[in-house]
Motif scaffolding. Structure first.
Motif, PDB file in Angstrom:
ATOM      1  N   PHE A   1     -16.350   1.849  11.720  1.00 41.98           N
ATOM      2  CA  PHE A   1     -15.377   2.265  10.721  1.00 41.98           C
ATOM      3  C   PHE A   1     -15.161   1.186   9.666  1.00 41.98           C
ATOM      4  N   THR A   2     -15.307   1.576   8.405  1.00 44.24           N
ATOM      5  CA  THR A   2     -15.058   0.668   7.290  1.00 44.24           C
ATOM      6  C   THR A   2     -13.562   0.445   7.108  1.00 44.24           C
ATOM      7  N   THR A   3     -12.765   1.461   7.354  1.00 37.15           N
ATOM      8  CA  THR A   3     -11.324   1.331   7.198  1.00 37.15           C
ATOM      9  C   THR A   3     -10.776   0.268   8.135  1.00 37.15           C
ATOM     10  N   TRP A   4     -11.306   0.192   9.327  1.00 32.85           N
ATOM     11  CA  TRP A   4     -10.846  -0.824  10.277  1.00 32.85           C
ATOM     12  C   TRP A   4     -11.219  -2.208   9.780  1.00 32.85           C
ATOM     13  N   ARG A   5     -12.419  -2.355   9.224  1.00 27.60           N
ATOM     14  CA  ARG A   5     -12.902  -3.656   8.772  1.00 27.60           C
ATOM     15  C   ARG A   5     -12.149  -4.136   7.530  1.00 27.60           C
ATOM     16  N   TRP A   6     -12.015  -3.263   6.522  1.00 30.72           N
ATOM     17  CA  TRP A   6     -11.404  -3.665   5.251  1.00 30.72           C
ATOM     18  C   TRP A   6      -9.929  -3.326   5.169  1.00 30.72           C
ATOM     19  N   GLY A   7      -9.467  -2.351   5.934  1.00 29.25           N
ATOM     20  CA  GLY A   7      -8.062  -1.966   5.882  1.00 29.25           C
ATOM     21  C   GLY A   7      -7.129  -3.068   6.337  1.00 29.25           C
ATOM     22  N   ILE A   8      -7.577  -3.865   7.290  1.00 40.41           N
ATOM     23  CA  ILE A   8      -6.756  -4.984   7.760  1.00 40.41           C
ATOM     24  C   ILE A   8      -6.549  -5.982   6.631  1.00 40.41           C
ATOM     25  N   TRP A   9      -7.636  -6.338   5.930  1.00 42.27           N
ATOM     26  CA  TRP A   9      -7.536  -7.317   4.842  1.00 42.27           C
ATOM     27  C   TRP A   9      -6.709  -6.774   3.675  1.00 42.27           C
ATOM     28  N   LEU A  10      -6.864  -5.491   3.374  1.00 40.55           N
ATOM     29  CA  LEU A  10      -6.053  -4.899   2.313  1.00 40.55           C
ATOM     30  C   LEU A  10      -4.573  -4.866   2.690  1.00 40.55           C
ATOM     31  N   SER A  11      -4.287  -4.576   3.940  1.00 36.99           N
ATOM     32  CA  SER A  11      -2.900  -4.570   4.401  1.00 36.99           C
ATOM     33  C   SER A  11      -2.288  -5.964   4.330  1.00 36.99           C
ATOM     34  N   VAL A  12      -3.054  -6.973   4.686  1.00 36.44           N
ATOM     35  CA  VAL A  12      -2.564  -8.355   4.593  1.00 36.44           C
ATOM     36  C   VAL A  12      -2.293  -8.724   3.136  1.00 36.44           C
ATOM     37  N   ALA A  13      -3.183  -8.343   2.228  1.00 36.21           N
ATOM     38  CA  ALA A  13      -2.989  -8.650   0.807  1.00 36.21           C
ATOM     39  C   ALA A  13      -1.743  -7.956   0.255  1.00 36.21           C
ATOM     40  N   VAL A  14      -1.519  -6.708   0.645  1.00 35.24           N
ATOM     41  CA  VAL A  14      -0.327  -5.989   0.199  1.00 35.24           C
ATOM     42  C   VAL A  14       0.927  -6.631   0.773  1.00 35.24           C
ATOM     43  N   ALA A  15       0.892  -7.021   2.038  1.00 32.33           N
ATOM     44  CA  ALA A  15       2.052  -7.666   2.656  1.00 32.33           C
ATOM     45  C   ALA A  15       2.358  -8.998   1.983  1.00 32.33           C
ATOM     46  N   VAL A  16       1.355  -9.788   1.674  1.00 32.65           N
ATOM     47  CA  VAL A  16       1.572 -11.065   0.971  1.00 32.65           C
ATOM     48  C   VAL A  16       2.181 -10.813  -0.402  1.00 32.65           C
ATOM     49  N   GLY A  17       1.692  -9.805  -1.094  1.00 35.73           N
ATOM     50  CA  GLY A  17       2.245  -9.457  -2.395  1.00 35.73           C
ATOM     51  C   GLY A  17       3.704  -9.026  -2.306  1.00 35.73           C
ATOM     52  N   LEU A  18       4.030  -8.237  -1.288  1.00 38.85           N
ATOM     53  CA  LEU A  18       5.413  -7.809  -1.129  1.00 38.85           C
ATOM     54  C   LEU A  18       6.332  -8.993  -0.782  1.00 38.85           C
ATOM     55  N   PHE A  19       5.858  -9.865   0.088  1.00 41.62           N
ATOM     56  CA  PHE A  19       6.649 -11.054   0.430  1.00 41.62           C
ATOM     57  C   PHE A  19       6.837 -11.966  -0.774  1.00 41.62           C
ATOM     58  N   ALA A  20       5.803 -12.097  -1.594  1.00 43.42           N
ATOM     59  CA  ALA A  20       5.919 -12.922  -2.804  1.00 43.42           C
ATOM     60  C   ALA A  20       6.899 -12.309  -3.785  1.00 43.42           C
ATOM     61  N   LYS A  21       6.893 -10.985  -3.885  1.00 40.38           N
ATOM     62  CA  LYS A  21       7.830 -10.293  -4.771  1.00 40.38           C
ATOM     63  C   LYS A  21       9.257 -10.459  -4.272  1.00 40.38           C
ATOM     64  N   LEU A  22       9.459 -10.357  -2.949  1.00 37.81           N
ATOM     65  CA  LEU A  22      10.789 -10.551  -2.387  1.00 37.81           C
ATOM     66  C   LEU A  22      11.266 -11.990  -2.540  1.00 37.81           C
ATOM     67  N   ALA A  23      10.371 -12.938  -2.416  1.00 40.51           N
ATOM     68  CA  ALA A  23      10.730 -14.346  -2.546  1.00 40.51           C
ATOM     69  C   ALA A  23      11.065 -14.712  -3.982  1.00 40.51           C
ATOM     70  N   ALA A  24      10.477 -14.003  -4.949  1.00 38.05           N
ATOM     71  CA  ALA A  24      10.723 -14.300  -6.351  1.00 38.05           C
ATOM     72  C   ALA A  24      12.071 -13.758  -6.817  1.00 38.05           C
ATOM     73  N   THR A  25      12.650 -12.822  -6.096  1.00 35.88           N
ATOM     74  CA  THR A  25      13.926 -12.245  -6.542  1.00 35.88           C
ATOM     75  C   THR A  25      15.104 -12.945  -5.929  1.00 35.88           C
TER      76      THR A  25
END
Length: 100
Positions: A76-100
């Motif tokens: 499954f490609t989703t298993w391989r790349w979905g984890i990395w995409l989820s981590v990138a989205v989570a980092v982005g959300l945490f950075a957005k929360l930290a900036a406010t």
């Protein structure tokens, strides 16, 4: 000097109900997303986009054949790349929360 090491093949994936259907969806979605990005993006791809589109359709068909006919060998490609995409989205959300 090249040294080649023969690795043992990966073991067959375990079969579970619904795996063939989800593998077929996975095999078509990822090339479809890349094709949509190439065709609907805010840039002109020209003949490179056409060649990439043909390559992506060929890739999707090859992946679908493997997913349906050789399901035990499909990964499954989703298993391989979905984890990395989820981590990138989570980092982005945490950075957005930290900036406010």
């Amino acid at each position: 000097m090249w040294i080649l090491f023969a690795r043992s093949p990966r073991p067959d994936a375990a079969y579970w109900p619904g795996r063939r259907f989800l593998a077929g969806v996975d095999a078509l979605v990822w090339p479809g997303l890349w094709l949509a990005a190439a065709l609907c993006g805010p840039f002109d791809t020209g003949s490179v986009g056409t060649v990439a589109g043909v390559g992506l359709v060929a890739s999707a068909l090859s992946r679908l054949r493997c997913a349906l006919l050789r399901n035990e060998r499909y990964r499954f490609t989703t298993w391989r790349w979905g984890i990395w995409l989820s981590v990138a989205v989570a980092v982005g959300l945490f950075a957005k929360l930290a900036a406010t």
